[in-house]
Scaffold this active site. Structure first.
Site, PDB file in Angstrom:
ATOM      1  N   GLU A 183      38.034  55.443  17.574  1.00 29.26           N
ATOM      2  CA  GLU A 183      36.924  56.296  18.015  1.00 29.26           C
ATOM      3  C   GLU A 183      35.625  55.534  18.279  1.00 29.26           C
ATOM      4  O   GLU A 183      34.930  55.819  19.255  1.00 29.26           O
ATOM      5  CB  GLU A 183      36.648  57.425  17.011  1.00 29.26           C
TER       6      GLU A 183
ATOM      7  N   SER B 204      33.259  58.020  25.882  1.00 29.29           N
ATOM      8  CA  SER B 204      33.107  59.358  26.465  1.00 29.29           C
ATOM      9  C   SER B 204      31.758  59.969  26.125  1.00 29.29           C
ATOM     10  O   SER B 204      31.516  61.136  26.393  1.00 29.29           O
ATOM     11  CB  SER B 204      34.249  60.265  26.007  1.00 29.29           C
TER      12      SER B 204
END
Ligand code: HBI
Ligand code: FE
Length: 436
Positions: free
Chosen positions: A339, A358
């Site tokens: 992540e 993202s």
């Protein structure tokens, strides 16, 4: 030879009817019914019994345990304070799950044990159930009740009825999905496609300078195949087929934020559970929970990279049958690598973590001089507390995916699990190798 040898497997049929299972029996029944291997897995239990007709029944109980191929590991008796002929017995046994379930039922129901009360059957589930085949992932769809628009007043969709209804429709697809099904096509609305476009375009801007080369390479391929285009959200099915071709990873639709155990388990099978709904259009650059824009722009490119795919699968394999404490550590490693991971490229820092790639805001924060950077070391990274509400104060830097994987492997070998697992890609089955 006079002892209760008739009792093995023989429960009086008619006693079954109005009999409710205890919590422990449900655990046993669920784990034993998953597969023949699960049924044969050894299980420990502490049986606390009251022998109302003296010591005679103890011999019958022990004989029955023997018939079930169980092993008595500890035995204690004492006169119960109720009266002279009553004894309490504590028996710790180890036997297969299937047989243990039968034994407990016999002790409760069989007329041969009419003078015996089973006071408790504390079953220790030392090895939690885990999927053995990719199709078992149909059972790995448990959600965490965190950040849902229905429950969280701070969720950008909390007050938006239409958004909540949309979320529900898409969640139903995930709950109905079964292994082998094609992933249902979603007709995304113009609003949803617009949200995608806005995030997609910022990623296009920042990626050349800040993303690691493996991400960029896969991103180009996704563009080349017309899967990543600015004006429409890719379908999970086409993305799954793309990944299958490159690394054998496939996707399954997920209804939301899954429990760490279920989410990590799927990685062992090279399956990535991906959400299919879109974040609320009021907040295109931030989402409190995963959505398909995060999965697609954050996770998908790297899952097409051989080395990263291998690393992801190894985290998954390490999670199978792990204790809760170990799952927590593996989640933390996942958090700081998959992540939020940074890596080095020609002395420069690049991002490979999906939550960074993202989310432009956090990406720029991570690569600024504000946060503390440490090198990735699973032993210390896995116990570093983290919070998921604001930008991270600490990031971990990997030398490369290969180096991260080597370090991770060495660390996993220090974990306590008494068996090894190996994924057989031909059968999509995890083989369990006992090392005891
Ligand atoms: N569930 N759907 C989904 N997507 C994720 O990325 C995800 C998850 N559950 C847990 C999780 N990620 C991680 O935070 C780790 O706990 C494994
Ligand atoms: Fe994620």
């Amino acid at each position: 030879g006079q002892l209760a040898d008739a009792e093995v497997g023989g429960i009086d049929g008619n006693a079954d009817d109005d009999y409710t299972l205890t919590e422990e029996e449900v655990i046993l029944q669920n784990s034993a019914s998953e597969s023949p291997e699960a049924e044969q897995a050894l299980q420990q239990a502490a049986l606390l019994l009251r022998l109302r007709d003296g010591m005679g029944s103890l011999a019958r109980i022990l004989k029955t345990i023997d018939n079930y191929k169980g092993c008595v590991q500890h035995l204690e008796t004492r006169p119960s304070n109720a009266n002279d002929i009553q004894f309490d017995a504590l028996i710790k046994v180890s036997m297969s799950r299937g047989n243990l379930l039968q034994l407990i039922r016999s002790l409760r129901q069989s007329t041969a044990f009419a003078g015996v009360d089973l006071i408790s059957d504390n079953v220790s589930s030392k090895t939690p159930w885990f999927p053995r085949h990719a199709s078992d992932l149909d059972n790995c769809n448990h959600l965490m009740t965190k950040y849902e628009p229905e429950l969280d007043m701070n969720h950008p969709g909390f007050a938006d009825k239409e958004y909540r209804a949309r979320r529900k429709t898409i969640a139903e697809i995930a709950f109905g999905y079964k292994y082998g099904d094609p992933i249902p096509h979603i007709v995304y609305t113009e609003t949803e496609n617009n949200t995608w476009s806005r995030v997609f375009n910022t990623v296009l801007d920042l990626m050349p300078k800040h993303a690691c080369r493996e991400y960029k390479a896969a991103f180009s391929k996704l563009q080349g195949d017309d899967i990543f285009v600015p004006h429409r959200i890719p379908q999970l099915e086409e993305v799954s087929n793309f990944l299958r071709k490159h690394t054998g990873f496939t996707l399954r639709p997920a209804a939301g934020l899954l429990t760490a155990r279920d989410f990590l388990a799927s990685l062992a099978f090279r399956v990535f559970q991906s959400t299919q709904y879109v974040r609320h259009n009021n907040s295109p650059f931030h989402t409190p929970e995963p959505d398909c824009i995060h999965e697609l722009l954050g996770h998908i490119p790297l899952l097409a990279d051989a080395s990263f795919a291998q690393f992801s699968q190894e985290i998954g394999l390490a999670s199978l049958g792990a204790s809760d404490a170990e799952i927590e550590k593996l989640s933390t490693v996942y958090w700081f690598t998959v992540e939020f991971g940074l890596c080095k490229e020609n002395q420069q820092l690049k991002a490979y973590g999906a939550a960074l790639l993202s989310s432009i805001g956090e990406l720029l924060h991570a690569l600024s001089d504000k946060p503390e950077l440490r090198s990735f070391e699973p032993a210390s990274t896995s116990v570093q507390p983290y919070q998921d509400q604001e930008y991270q104060p600490i990031y971990y830097v990997a030398e490369s995916f290969e180096d991260a994987k080597d370090k991770f492997r060495r660390w996993v070998s220090t974990m306590s699990r008494p068996f090894e697992v190996r994924f057989n890609p031909h059968t999509e089955r995890v083989e369990v190798l006992d090392s005891v």
